[in-house]
Design a protein around this motif. Structure first.
Motif, PDB file in Angstrom:
ATOM      1  N   PHE A   1      -4.845   3.862  -3.596  1.00 16.87           N
ATOM      2  CA  PHE A   1      -3.801   4.705  -3.022  1.00 16.87           C
ATOM      3  C   PHE A   1      -3.717   5.971  -3.857  1.00 16.87           C
ATOM      4  N   VAL A   2      -3.350   7.050  -3.203  1.00 18.94           N
ATOM      5  CA  VAL A   2      -3.307   8.348  -3.866  1.00 18.94           C
ATOM      6  C   VAL A   2      -1.898   8.892  -3.761  1.00 18.94           C
ATOM      7  N   ILE A   3      -1.352   9.324  -4.885  1.00 22.06           N
ATOM      8  CA  ILE A   3      -0.045   9.976  -4.890  1.00 22.06           C
ATOM      9  C   ILE A   3      -0.302  11.475  -4.750  1.00 22.06           C
ATOM     10  N   PRO A   4       0.276  12.100  -3.738  1.00 22.19           N
ATOM     11  CA  PRO A   4       0.042  13.537  -3.549  1.00 22.19           C
ATOM     12  C   PRO A   4       0.475  14.339  -4.778  1.00 22.19           C
ATOM     13  N   LYS A   5      -0.264  15.421  -5.068  1.00 22.07           N
ATOM     14  CA  LYS A   5       0.024  16.232  -6.252  1.00 22.07           C
ATOM     15  C   LYS A   5       1.400  16.876  -6.185  1.00 22.07           C
ATOM     16  N   ASP A   6       1.869  17.182  -4.970  1.00 17.89           N
ATOM     17  CA  ASP A   6       3.148  17.867  -4.835  1.00 17.89           C
ATOM     18  C   ASP A   6       4.341  16.907  -4.781  1.00 17.89           C
TER      19      ASP A   6
END
Length: 150
Positions: A118-123
């Motif tokens: 899973f990827v946490i958005p940079k923003d």
């Protein structure tokens, strides 16, 4: 024949019949053909539905030699990043004389499921009011603790 693509297998039988497949975590005892057919592990306990399947193959009477029906079997709800062994066994569907493959003919495929990604958005950032609620909760607890202490 079988080819593993994560938790998917391309499978076929040479003749009309039934294919039975079970999946067990690696390191468990190998089951017998009849146990695979009836969705049991090597100690005769029923496997959960997510860990077995059956597939019927029906060839037409005019099927050419060397041409096989192929289908894909997919297993869902397996644990992430876990080593498994899939066991395959077939049974022909001759009327009055079904013939389950021998224990020595069980096909095994070892595979490992992928880890969850899973990827946490940079923003992404936590809401500021969430921090205020947390700080007020801590202050409330300190005040309550002080009252009970005195």
């Amino acid at each position: 024949r079988q080819m593993c693509i994560r938790d998917r297998f391309n499978v076929s039988l040479k003749r009309s019949g039934q294919l039975f497949v079970i999946i067990q975590q690696a390191g468990t005892m190998k089951p017998y053909a009849r146990q695979i057919k009836y969705h049991l592990n090597a100690t005769n306990f029923n496997l959960p539905e997510a860990f077995f399947t059956n597939q019927t193959f029906k060839y037409p009477t005019d099927a050419k030699e060397g041409e096989y029906i192929e289908t894909q079997i997919k297993f869902e709800n397996l644990f992430d990043n876990t080593a498994y062994v899939a066991y395959f066994i077939g049974e022909n569907t001759l009327p009055g004389n079904p013939d389950l493959m021998k224990d020595s003919e069980i096909r095994e495929v070892s595979f490992t499921t992928h880890r969850e990604i899973f990827v946490i958005p940079k923003d992404y950032s936590a809401p500021e009011d969430g921090m205020l609620i947390m700080n007020s909760l801590v202050i409330s607890l300190i005040i309550m603790f002080s009252i009970f202490m005195f």
